[in-house]
Design a protein around this motif. Structure first.
Motif, PDB file in Angstrom:
ATOM      1  N   ASP A  83      87.508 109.258  58.689  1.00  0.00           N
ATOM      2  CA  ASP A  83      88.455 109.093  59.655  1.00  0.00           C
ATOM      3  C   ASP A  83      88.421 110.593  60.472  1.00  0.00           C
ATOM      4  OD1 ASP A  83      89.024 106.417  59.321  1.00  0.00           O
ATOM      5  OD2 ASP A  83      90.720 106.767  58.376  1.00  0.00           O
ATOM      6  N   LYS A  84      87.986 111.578  59.739  1.00  0.00           N
ATOM      7  CA  LYS A  84      87.950 112.917  60.600  1.00  0.00           C
ATOM      8  C   LYS A  84      89.257 113.547  60.330  1.00  0.00           C
ATOM      9  CE  LYS A  84      86.594 115.985  64.019  1.00  0.00           C
ATOM     10  NZ  LYS A  84      85.161 116.080  64.961  1.00  0.00           N
ATOM     11  N   VAL A 129      83.999 111.077  65.226  1.00  0.00           N
ATOM     12  CA  VAL A 129      84.897 110.848  66.194  1.00  0.00           C
ATOM     13  C   VAL A 129      86.235 110.333  65.399  1.00  0.00           C
ATOM     14  CG1 VAL A 129      86.008 109.362  68.120  1.00  0.00           C
ATOM     15  CG2 VAL A 129      83.577 109.790  68.005  1.00  0.00           C
ATOM     16  N   LYS A 131      89.693 108.995  63.931  1.00  0.00           N
ATOM     17  CA  LYS A 131      90.230 107.787  64.041  1.00  0.00           C
ATOM     18  C   LYS A 131      91.785 107.935  63.672  1.00  0.00           C
ATOM     19  CE  LYS A 131      86.098 105.442  62.385  1.00  0.00           C
ATOM     20  NZ  LYS A 131      85.390 105.179  61.396  1.00  0.00           N
ATOM     21  N   SER A 136      92.627 112.004  67.268  1.00  0.00           N
ATOM     22  CA  SER A 136      92.222 110.640  67.561  1.00  0.00           C
ATOM     23  C   SER A 136      92.523 110.422  69.085  1.00  0.00           C
ATOM     24  CB  SER A 136      92.769 109.548  66.965  1.00  0.00           C
ATOM     25  OG  SER A 136      94.109 109.520  66.820  1.00  0.00           O
ATOM     26  N   TYR A 137      93.453 111.254  69.722  1.00  0.00           N
ATOM     27  CA  TYR A 137      93.827 111.108  70.973  1.00  0.00           C
ATOM     28  C   TYR A 137      92.739 111.312  72.056  1.00  0.00           C
ATOM     29  CZ  TYR A 137      98.488 110.990  68.537  1.00  0.00           C
ATOM     30  OH  TYR A 137      99.348 110.625  68.005  1.00  0.00           O
ATOM     31  N   VAL A 138      92.078 112.414  71.768  1.00  0.00           N
ATOM     32  CA  VAL A 138      90.753 112.969  72.454  1.00  0.00           C
ATOM     33  C   VAL A 138      89.647 112.361  72.466  1.00  0.00           C
ATOM     34  CG1 VAL A 138      92.041 115.022  72.827  1.00  0.00           C
ATOM     35  CG2 VAL A 138      90.352 115.075  71.080  1.00  0.00           C
ATOM     36  N   GLY A 139      89.340 111.364  71.472  1.00  0.00           N
ATOM     37  CA  GLY A 139      88.112 110.824  71.277  1.00  0.00           C
ATOM     38  C   GLY A 139      86.685 111.567  71.114  1.00  0.00           C
ATOM     39  N   ASP A 140      85.871 111.440  72.049  1.00  0.00           N
ATOM     40  CA  ASP A 140      84.464 112.157  72.043  1.00  0.00           C
ATOM     41  C   ASP A 140      84.828 113.693  72.214  1.00  0.00           C
ATOM     42  OD1 ASP A 140      82.859 110.120  71.159  1.00  0.00           O
ATOM     43  OD2 ASP A 140      82.405 109.498  73.386  1.00  0.00           O
ATOM     44  N   ARG A 143      84.424 115.558  68.999  1.00  0.00           N
ATOM     45  CA  ARG A 143      82.976 115.454  68.513  1.00  0.00           C
ATOM     46  C   ARG A 143      82.463 116.917  68.417  1.00  0.00           C
ATOM     47  NH1 ARG A 143      79.768 111.158  66.959  1.00  0.00           N
ATOM     48  NH2 ARG A 143      80.933 109.739  68.699  1.00  0.00           N
ATOM     49  N   ASP A 147      87.199 119.211  61.568  1.00  0.00           N
ATOM     50  CA  ASP A 147      88.431 118.668  61.767  1.00  0.00           C
ATOM     51  C   ASP A 147      89.400 119.794  60.944  1.00  0.00           C
ATOM     52  OD1 ASP A 147      90.702 116.715  61.465  1.00  0.00           O
ATOM     53  OD2 ASP A 147      90.607 117.457  59.777  1.00  0.00           O
TER      54      ASP A 147
END
Length: 166
Positions: A83-84, A129, A131, A136-140, A143, A147
């Motif tokens: 989930d990063k 990405v 989760k 998780s609010y910034v998506g890609d 990447r 983390d």
């Protein structure tokens, strides 16, 4: 291997405070002052190590504390490996510590294995990405970046392998 922060005087902390006192102070600082969900989760994490250190720092006590911390953080944050999040570093470190207990390894060997596993776990988040958590609010856009929570956990284990850790 990921490098640990160089601005924290780990040697000074080790020379000044008992291990339980250091872990309790770190836990209290995160719980009372760090803010955000990660602050609370890290406070909970270090509280488990405080409890283990009070019993005596053995690889078995450390593994039990790490497992309890992992289980609590995973439940509260509803996060899993991949989930990063900090779980990506904690879970492999816990598994390494539990293997060290099963193999009859000493504390230094268990910590070394946990540090290696946590470092690999943190690095594994680079291309994920998120989760869960703020990333998780910034998506890609997250990447390509390790983390931060996983990185901090890897630093913790890397520092624990220092010359006075055993």
């Amino acid at each position: 291997m990921l490098a640990a922060l160089d601005h924290v005087d780990i040697t000074g902390v080790r020379d000044t405070f008992t291990l339980p006192t250091a872990f309790r102070t770190i836990s209290d600082a995160y719980l009372g002052h760090a803010g955000s969900t990660s602050g609370a989760l890290l406070g909970i994490w270090f509280r488990e190590f405080y409890r283990a250190a009070e019993k005596g720092l053995t690889v078995a006590n450390l593994a039990a504390a790490a497992r309890q911390g992992l289980d609590t953080i995973a439940e509260l944050g509803n996060a899993r490996t991949g989930d990063k999040t900090m779980i990506d570093a904690i879970a492999p470190a816990v598994e390494a510590l539990e293997r060290a207990v099963a193999d009859g390894s000493d504390l230094a060997a268990g910590l070394s294995a946990a540090a290696d596993a946590a470092g690999r776990g943190a690095e594994s988040t680079t291309d994920l990405v998120a989760k869960r958590g703020r990333a998780s609010y910034v998506g890609d856009a997250a990447r390509g970046v390790i983390d931060p929570g996983a990185l901090v956990i890897s630093w913790f284990f890397a520092e624990a392998t220092g010359p006075t850790a055993s």
